[in-house]
Design an enzyme around this catalytic site. Structure first.
Site, PDB file in Angstrom:
ATOM      1  N   ASP A   1     123.020  53.752  59.068  1.00  0.00           N
ATOM      2  CA  ASP A   1     124.300  53.107  59.401  1.00  0.00           C
ATOM      3  C   ASP A   1     125.440  53.646  58.537  1.00  0.00           C
ATOM      4  OD1 ASP A   1     123.423  51.456  61.471  1.00  0.00           O
ATOM      5  OD2 ASP A   1     122.832  49.846  60.102  1.00  0.00           O
TER       6      ASP A   1
ATOM      7  N   LYS B   1     116.230  44.157  60.812  1.00  0.00           N
ATOM      8  CA  LYS B   1     116.503  45.244  59.862  1.00  0.00           C
ATOM      9  C   LYS B   1     115.992  44.946  58.447  1.00  0.00           C
ATOM     10  CE  LYS B   1     120.536  47.303  62.096  1.00  0.00           C
ATOM     11  NZ  LYS B   1     121.896  47.796  61.878  1.00  0.00           N
TER      12      LYS B   1
END
Ligand code: ATR
Length: 284
Positions: free
Chosen positions: A102, A66
């Site tokens: 997220d 990420k």
């Protein structure tokens, strides 16, 4: 032309994202696919650079890529810029752009499962100080939490999180102060991997937690973690982590396949059944 997307990670065998996107592709009758791309850390740059030429429309990014992917693609999403990490990318005019969903996943899960949770939101206790904790804290600031307390095994990491994201509204506390921190918490969120299948449980004394507090675990394997079981047993409202996985997937699907999908009960049941299925090799 079949639209192709994938989950990029290492390992990716256990990712439930193909199950989620596959469900939506079938539901909407879209000519598309969503597969797994197991990419070693040393190969990420090459893999991303090849995506436009290989006909990918985009994908998700998971552990351990990420942060590295954030540095390799174009980003103007405020959440991704604040977190230094992306979990979603897409090809646009031959280039790769990325964002972080997220935060949206975390918030939408609570919105769906605990309506009204952010009405005059008081103090929130966040356990953990890694990437997931940063996304959670960012979302809580967005919803104007009165204060956020971060408890972490390694206090320096909690302090670093408070310093970079905090705007003075995040306090890092040592583990030993957990009991006092919980005494007036409106919401408790576990962002660590503790309580996940194969990991030790999160050892937290909930005795001081008010009855009206909500407890959310972002771990979703198992669905009912030891923390959620203990919270439910003493009468607290609980929200499991599965909804965060499902909701964070929505913006990616919309980008790649052009339809905004819904997080419905049948999708949740499908993924929950997969999560609760004994792992291969486990005794039946
Ligand atoms: P992620 O990006 O998924 O949040 P991470 O950056 O590795 O993952 O962070 C994991 C979090 O779980 C951290 O807060 C970590 O605590 P430390 O900062 O002290 O390492 C926490 N964690 C993991 N295993 C733990 C354990 N056995 N006991 C206490 N905390 C643990």
């Amino acid at each position: 032309m079949t639209l192709r997307a994938c989950i990029i990670g290492h390992p990716v065998g256990h990712s439930r994202s193909p199950l989620v996107h596959g469900f939506w592709l079938r539901r909407h009758g879209i000519d598309g696919s969503y597969g797994r791309a197991d990419v070693q850390p040393g190969d990420l740059e090459r893999f991303l650079a090849a995506m436009p030429g290989e006909g990918w429309t985009g994908g998700n990014v998971t552990v351990p890529h990420k942060e590295a992917a954030f540095r390799l693609v174009e980003v103007d999403d405020p959440a991704a810029l604040a977190l230094g990490a992306i979990n979603t990318l897409w090809v646009e005019n031959g280039r790769i752009r990325g964002c972080n969903t997220d935060v949206e996943g975390f918030l939408a899960n609570l919105d769906q499962e605990a309506q009204g949770w952010d009405d005059r939101l008081g103090k929130v206790v966040v356990v953990g100080a890694g990437g997931a904790a940063r996304a959670v804290a960012y979302g809580l600031l967005e919803r104007r939490a009165r204060s956020i307390v971060v408890l972490n095994r390694t206090q320096e990491r909690a302090e670093a999180l408070a310093g970079t994201l905090g705007e003075g509204r995040i306090e890092a506390l040592p583990w030993a102060k957990a009991r006092a921190a919980l005494a007036d918490a409106a919401l408790l969120v576990n962002t660590t991997s503790l309580g996940m299948q194969g990991q030790p449980p999160l050892e937290l004394d909930l005795e001081a937690l008010p009855d009206r507090s909500i407890v959310n675990d972002i771990v979703y394997v198992p669905l009912v973690t030891p923390l959620l079981r203990a919270a439910a047993a003493r009468g607290n409202r609980t929200v499991d982590g599965l909804g965060m996985l499902l909701h964070q997937a929505v913006p990616g699907f919309r980008r790649w396949f052009g339809v905004t999908p819904s997080v419905t009960g049948d999708l949740r049941a499908l993924v929950a059944a997969d999560v609760e299925r004994p792992a291969r090799g486990d005794p039946p």
